[in-house]
Design a protein around this motif. Structure first.
Motif, PDB file in Angstrom:
ATOM      1  N   THR A 175      -0.355 -43.187   2.878  1.00  0.00           N
ATOM      2  CA  THR A 175      -1.625 -43.026   3.198  1.00  0.00           C
ATOM      3  C   THR A 175      -2.168 -44.181   3.895  1.00  0.00           C
ATOM      4  N   LEU A 176      -2.955 -44.075   5.083  1.00  0.00           N
ATOM      5  CA  LEU A 176      -3.730 -45.048   5.740  1.00  0.00           C
ATOM      6  C   LEU A 176      -5.235 -44.649   5.961  1.00  0.00           C
ATOM      7  N   SER A 177      -6.101 -45.774   5.699  1.00  0.00           N
ATOM      8  CA  SER A 177      -7.354 -45.418   5.523  1.00  0.00           C
ATOM      9  C   SER A 177      -8.256 -46.889   5.767  1.00  0.00           C
ATOM     10  N   GLY A 178      -9.246 -46.670   6.296  1.00  0.00           N
ATOM     11  CA  GLY A 178     -10.002 -47.692   6.879  1.00  0.00           C
ATOM     12  C   GLY A 178     -11.465 -47.423   7.053  1.00  0.00           C
ATOM     13  N   GLU A 179     -12.536 -48.090   6.703  1.00  0.00           N
ATOM     14  CA  GLU A 179     -14.143 -47.835   6.874  1.00  0.00           C
ATOM     15  C   GLU A 179     -14.474 -47.280   8.100  1.00  0.00           C
ATOM     16  N   GLY A 180     -14.861 -45.989   7.914  1.00  0.00           N
ATOM     17  CA  GLY A 180     -15.327 -45.191   8.941  1.00  0.00           C
ATOM     18  C   GLY A 180     -14.176 -44.358   9.618  1.00  0.00           C
ATOM     19  N   LEU A 181     -12.972 -44.434   9.266  1.00  0.00           N
ATOM     20  CA  LEU A 181     -11.828 -43.876  10.215  1.00  0.00           C
ATOM     21  C   LEU A 181     -11.507 -42.763   9.173  1.00  0.00           C
ATOM     22  N   GLY A 182     -11.726 -42.513   7.875  1.00  0.00           N
ATOM     23  CA  GLY A 182     -10.975 -41.568   6.986  1.00  0.00           C
ATOM     24  C   GLY A 182      -9.587 -42.037   6.559  1.00  0.00           C
ATOM     25  N   GLU A 183      -8.789 -41.128   6.366  1.00  0.00           N
ATOM     26  CA  GLU A 183      -7.648 -41.251   5.864  1.00  0.00           C
ATOM     27  C   GLU A 183      -6.410 -40.518   6.580  1.00  0.00           C
ATOM     28  N   LYS A 184      -5.194 -40.880   6.783  1.00  0.00           N
ATOM     29  CA  LYS A 184      -3.985 -40.291   7.583  1.00  0.00           C
ATOM     30  C   LYS A 184      -2.965 -40.473   6.431  1.00  0.00           C
ATOM     31  N   THR A 185      -2.303 -39.258   6.247  1.00  0.00           N
ATOM     32  CA  THR A 185      -1.129 -39.390   5.202  1.00  0.00           C
ATOM     33  C   THR A 185       0.257 -38.963   6.141  1.00  0.00           C
ATOM     34  N   ILE A 186       1.089 -39.543   5.914  1.00  0.00           N
ATOM     35  CA  ILE A 186       2.572 -39.302   6.562  1.00  0.00           C
ATOM     36  C   ILE A 186       3.242 -39.192   5.097  1.00  0.00           C
ATOM     37  N   THR A 187       4.265 -37.897   5.302  1.00  0.00           N
ATOM     38  CA  THR A 187       4.996 -37.471   4.191  1.00  0.00           C
ATOM     39  C   THR A 187       6.396 -37.738   4.937  1.00  0.00           C
ATOM     40  N   TYR A 188       7.239 -38.286   3.727  1.00  0.00           N
ATOM     41  CA  TYR A 188       8.797 -38.369   4.273  1.00  0.00           C
ATOM     42  C   TYR A 188       9.357 -37.818   3.031  1.00  0.00           C
ATOM     43  N   GLN A 189      10.688 -37.126   3.291  1.00  0.00           N
ATOM     44  CA  GLN A 189      11.609 -36.820   2.346  1.00  0.00           C
ATOM     45  C   GLN A 189      12.741 -37.606   1.891  1.00  0.00           C
ATOM     46  N   SER A 190      13.042 -38.239   0.605  1.00  0.00           N
ATOM     47  CA  SER A 190      14.295 -38.898   0.450  1.00  0.00           C
ATOM     48  C   SER A 190      15.089 -37.748  -0.081  1.00  0.00           C
ATOM     49  N   LYS A 191      16.183 -37.692   0.744  1.00  0.00           N
ATOM     50  CA  LYS A 191      17.091 -36.460   0.128  1.00  0.00           C
ATOM     51  C   LYS A 191      18.480 -36.764   0.448  1.00  0.00           C
ATOM     52  N   THR A 207     -12.823 -43.982  15.498  1.00  0.00           N
ATOM     53  CA  THR A 207     -13.360 -42.911  14.354  1.00  0.00           C
ATOM     54  C   THR A 207     -11.936 -42.383  13.919  1.00  0.00           C
ATOM     55  N   VAL A 208     -10.836 -42.544  14.404  1.00  0.00           N
ATOM     56  CA  VAL A 208      -9.472 -41.855  14.277  1.00  0.00           C
ATOM     57  C   VAL A 208      -8.260 -42.658  14.191  1.00  0.00           C
ATOM     58  N   ILE A 209      -7.784 -42.580  12.896  1.00  0.00           N
ATOM     59  CA  ILE A 209      -6.321 -43.187  12.853  1.00  0.00           C
ATOM     60  C   ILE A 209      -5.290 -42.500  13.422  1.00  0.00           C
ATOM     61  N   SER A 210      -4.738 -42.716  14.515  1.00  0.00           N
ATOM     62  CA  SER A 210      -3.616 -41.857  15.220  1.00  0.00           C
ATOM     63  C   SER A 210      -2.292 -42.788  14.937  1.00  0.00           C
ATOM     64  N   THR A 211      -1.241 -42.103  14.748  1.00  0.00           N
ATOM     65  CA  THR A 211       0.171 -42.447  14.178  1.00  0.00           C
ATOM     66  C   THR A 211       1.379 -41.914  15.065  1.00  0.00           C
ATOM     67  N   LYS A 212       2.173 -42.847  15.309  1.00  0.00           N
ATOM     68  CA  LYS A 212       3.357 -42.229  15.780  1.00  0.00           C
ATOM     69  C   LYS A 212       4.579 -42.805  14.645  1.00  0.00           C
ATOM     70  N   VAL A 213       5.518 -41.903  14.261  1.00  0.00           N
ATOM     71  CA  VAL A 213       6.311 -42.338  13.235  1.00  0.00           C
ATOM     72  C   VAL A 213       7.823 -41.930  13.810  1.00  0.00           C
ATOM     73  N   ASP A 214       8.737 -42.935  13.621  1.00  0.00           N
ATOM     74  CA  ASP A 214       9.849 -42.548  14.232  1.00  0.00           C
ATOM     75  C   ASP A 214      11.053 -41.820  13.249  1.00  0.00           C
ATOM     76  N   ARG A 215      10.581 -41.333  12.136  1.00  0.00           N
ATOM     77  CA  ARG A 215      11.610 -40.541  11.191  1.00  0.00           C
ATOM     78  C   ARG A 215      10.605 -39.858  10.246  1.00  0.00           C
ATOM     79  N   ALA A 216      11.401 -38.579   9.799  1.00  0.00           N
ATOM     80  CA  ALA A 216      10.598 -37.679   8.851  1.00  0.00           C
ATOM     81  C   ALA A 216      11.487 -37.565   7.334  1.00  0.00           C
ATOM     82  N   ASP A 217      12.508 -38.144   7.383  1.00  0.00           N
ATOM     83  CA  ASP A 217      13.348 -38.441   5.932  1.00  0.00           C
ATOM     84  C   ASP A 217      14.074 -39.550   5.866  1.00  0.00           C
TER      85      ASP A 217
END
Length: 806
Positions: A790-806, A698-708
């Motif tokens: 934005t990641l999405s899937g049926e029955g999983l809702g959405e998960k959004t990851i935000t990066y900054q390009s700066k 029911t949940v999309i869990s993420t691990k991201v290696d950078r923020a920007d």
């Protein structure tokens, strides 16, 4: 062959071609943007006035084969992916700096049979798809107007490889602008005749090319700075270079108390080279370097900086699943870190020169490297079409160009890479002596001879005596360019090669999958330095190395699953890796970690197949605790501790020794809840691992290696996706499809699940998870702004990851 092989090398960490890419002072410019591409042959594609407006616009590197689609009409050996012919064109103008001197174009690799034109003028052809090459453009350039570069890649013979090679300009391209007196490509080399704890002496050779009509006198200045920027050595030399000729400045740089490069502490210095004419800087060159010593001994094994150690290596291919052969630097950086964590300290570049930056990463991260040139010589090997060892193979491949190009291809590999501290041996070939594929010998009618295609001696096949004839030629090529490292080869038919002079021509003799020969051959050939050049991943293969003082290491097949070398359709990739194509560890990974890593670890795997043999159990087991109620299962524990204790829902199922050849195992009936493993050293708990019965995803869990991202250059981020239940448990059996959408200055490079028989398009923004996981590659556009994925899937809702390009 000498019993002891001692080498002292000062070597570079950043390939000059790559490190200079963004440095105008060196004249190198990354030339990857603004290309046009057309799949299929076109008439007149090299012409200046050819209309390419309808062609696809793209950036390099680019691999058109990975775009698919997968189909059984293609070859299993190359991953059931299409090949053919592709054209690339780019229109460009010169900067002011580029208008007055010499201009070159440098390709790190084009697969294959590349032909290049500038403004309609034919520059040449390079059959080898893995070897870097360059052409001079200067005589044919329009200095103040438009110029057109055109490249044709011909991969029509699609079953020409035993693995997935990719197609097109799949590596970096550089435009090089130089003055008329300049340092040519690969023109700086480094060795150290002396390295001690007290002092190191670096010998720096700088080649200068004079393309003017008069003798030119220049001053070559070198300096060496430590990691804090302090200059620790410098030297100048005046040099007269005759018109139209080359000359070499040789400078010695003494360094007091050098910090040594090693696998666990890769200490680096920065070397700077400047060339002056009449007080003006006309060329520059800068790179990181390292001091280290290596020694190979027939009785004692391998020494790095005087320390005896075992090489714990893996073989790799150049692809990364969804990305094909066009793999960004950050992707391999992540992959190498995954190998570090398993305890790996060495990489075999099987079976060809790899991307330029991969050697840089090995230098930076502390990996010892076996660099390899060829998988076949003058005779073709079997390339399977219907599945590995199934049906009728083709014989297409590099052997068709070997006679004309081998010496140059091998020499260029050595010249490009000889300054890397990570490289400790040059391999001239892999399994060239594979019995009856194609070479043969009467000895194949006797003894234990693994890996034989066909049975025994085949009279009409080429004789094994050819091996020594060709090896002698190739060894000479390497030694003329670099005598500071040993020459080796990976032998598959040792029993046959022993009947020839082939092994005696090598400084180190690699054995592929023939651990049982180590002891007997050491007695029969006491001066031979032996190691495992390609090996299986079980415990027994490592024990054969770990208990043999003279066998200095092994290279597992492989570090990662890879596209190609597939079984019958629908499987289109090899599952030989410690980790899958997404880099997610498999059971093999943890077994190897238990053997190679000193850090306490524990891991569980479960199967209901009742297999008693340990390796087969490992292949069929799953890291999950979701089975049928009351189902009989077998649980295997992996740990590097002394003892393992298994608990089911808090109840101990007993302790077992973990010191044996097999894994501690328990037979029990499945019961929902928690399976917990505790590992002990001398009675003290040192590691745990648990599997929990999971509910619905029911949940999309993420691990991201950078923020920007840095807006000045493109970058790649990895998003590791896991599907979990409401309690946060991984749902191992989930197969939900995940969709990815992106807002802002970035794009989706690809999605990889690691599933070997998935035929989902790698060009799609949707993909099913495999074993609950999925990897997304996000690449920035080198522009400022906010990036939302934005990641999405049926029955999983959405998960959004935000990066900054700066």
């Amino acid at each position: 062959m000498k019993k002891i092989y001692i080498l002292f090398v000062l070597t570079t960490i950043l390939c000059p071609i790559f490190s200079a890419a963004q440095d105008d002072a060196t004249g190198y410019t990354l030339f990857n943007e603004g290309w046009k591409f057309q799949k299929g042959d076109v008439k007149g594609g090299e012409a200046i006035k050819f209309n390419d407006q309808q062609w696809r616009s793209l950036s390099l590197p680019h691999d058109w084969s990975i775009e698919g689609p997968f189909s059984s009409e293609w070859a299993s050996s190359t991953g059931y992916l299409p090949a053919g012919i592709g054209w690339y064109r780019k229109t460009f103008t010169l900067t002011q700096q580029q208008q007055s001197g010499k201009v070159f174009i440098y390709f790190d690799g084009v697969y294959k049979n590349s032909e290049v034109w500038i403004n309609g003028h034919y520059l040449g052809k390079r059959p080898n798809g893995y070897t870097p090459f360059q052409y001079e453009l200067s005589p044919y350039l329009n200095k103040t107007g438009n110029n057109v570069i055109a490249v044709k890649a011909d991969h029509t013979k699609y079953a020409d490889s035993r693995w997935y090679p990719g197609s097109g300009i799949y590596r970096n391209v550089y435009l090089i602008a130089k003055e008329k007196v300049y340092i040519p490509t690969w023109g700086v080399s480094f060795t150290t005749p002396e390295v001690t704890a007290a002092q190191a002496m670096a010998k720096v050779d700088v080649k200068l090319q004079n393309s003017t009509t008069a003798t030119t006198t220049v001053v070559v200045k070198t300096s060496l700075a430590d990691s804090k920027g302090k200059v620790v050595a410098s030297k100048d030399q005046q040099l007269a270079v005759k018109a139209g000729e080359e000359a070499t400045a040789t400078l010695s740089l003494p360094v007091v108390s050098p910090a040594l490069w090693s696998d666990d502490k890769p200490e680096l210095y920065r070397l700077s080279v400047s060339v002056f004419q009449n007080g003006k800087t006309i060329d520059q060159y800068t790179e990181k370097v390292g001091f280290r010593t290596i020694k190979f001994d027939a009785e004692e094994g391998f020494f790095l900086n005087g320390k005896n150690m075992k090489i714990k290596g893996v073989c790799i291919h150049h692809d990364a699943g969804a990305l094909g052969a066009a793999v960004p630097r950050e992707v391999w950086a992540r992959r190498l870190q995954i190998m570090k964590e398993v305890g790996c300290n060495a990489i075999r570049m099987s079976h060809y020169p790899h991307q330029d930056y991969l050697y840089e990463l090995c230098d930076e991260m502390g990996f010892l490297v076996m660099d390899e040139a060829f998988d076949e010589w003058a005779r073709g090997k079997n390339k399977w079409v219907e599945g590995w060892n199934v049906g009728t193979p083709t014989k297409d491949g590099y052997h068709e160009d070997f006679a004309e190009w081998a010496d140059r291809d091998l020499g260029d590999m050595v010249k490009r890479n000889r300054n890397h501290p990570s490289i400790i041996m040059w391999s001239i070939g892999n399994e060239i002596d594979y019995p009856n594929d194609p070479y043969t010998h009467e000895v194949l009618n006797t003894g234990r001879n693994p890996q034989i295609y066909g049975k025994g001696f085949i009279k009409n096949n080429p004789p094994a005596s050819e091996l020594a004839e060709i090896a002698s030629r190739l060894v000479k090529v390497v030694k003329q360019l670099d005598d500071t490292r040993p020459v080796t080869a990976a032998l598959a038919g040792v029993v046959m090669s022993n009947m020839t002079d082939y092994p005696d021509l090598l400084d180190l003799v690699g054995y592929n999958y023939q651990e049982y020969r180590y002891a007997d051959d050491h007695k029969a050939y006491p001066k031979r330095i032996i190691y495992g050049s390609e090996n299986g991943k079980g415990k027994k293969e490592w024990v054969a190395v770990d208990t043999s003082k003279n066998v200095f290491g092994q290279f597992l097949w492989t570090g990662f699953d890879f596209v190609g070398e597939a079984r019958k359709w629908p499987v289109r990739s090899s599952g030989a890796g410690l980790a899958n194509m997404a880099g997610f560890p498999k059971n093999d990974y943890f077994v190897r970690q238990s053997l190679w890593s000193a850090k306490p670890m524990a891991y569980l795997m479960v199967a209901n197949n009742g297999e008693k043999e340990a390796n087969r159990f490992m292949w069929n087991a799953d890291a999950k605790w979701n089975w049928k109620d009351g189902e009989q299962v077998k649980v295997g524990a992996v740990t590097n501790a002394d003892e393992a204790e298994l608990f089911l829902n808090g109840t101990s199922l007993g302790k077992k020794s973990a010191d044996g050849d097999d894994y501690p195992m328990w037979d029990l009936k499945y019961q929902a809840g928690t399976l917990l493993l505790k590992a002990y050293n001398k009675g003290e708990e040192v590691a745990t691992y648990s599997l929990v019965t999971a509910g619905r995803a029911t949940v999309i869990s993420t691990k991201v290696d950078r923020a920007d991202f840095d807006q000045a250059k493109k970058g790649v981020s990895h998003i590791e996706i896991e599907l979990k239940d409401a309690k946060g448990n991984l749902v191992y059996d989930s197969e939900n499809e995940i969709s990815v959408s992106i807002e802002g200055p970035a794009k989706l490079l690809g999605l990889e699940s690691g599933k070997l028989d998935s035929h989902e398009s790698y060009q799609s923004p949707q993909r099913k998870v495999y074993r609950g996981k999925l990897l997304a590659y996000i690449q920035s556009d080198a522009k400022p702004g906010t990036i939302k994925v934005t990641l999405s899937g049926e029955g999983l809702g959405e998960k959004t990851i935000t990066y900054q390009s700066k």
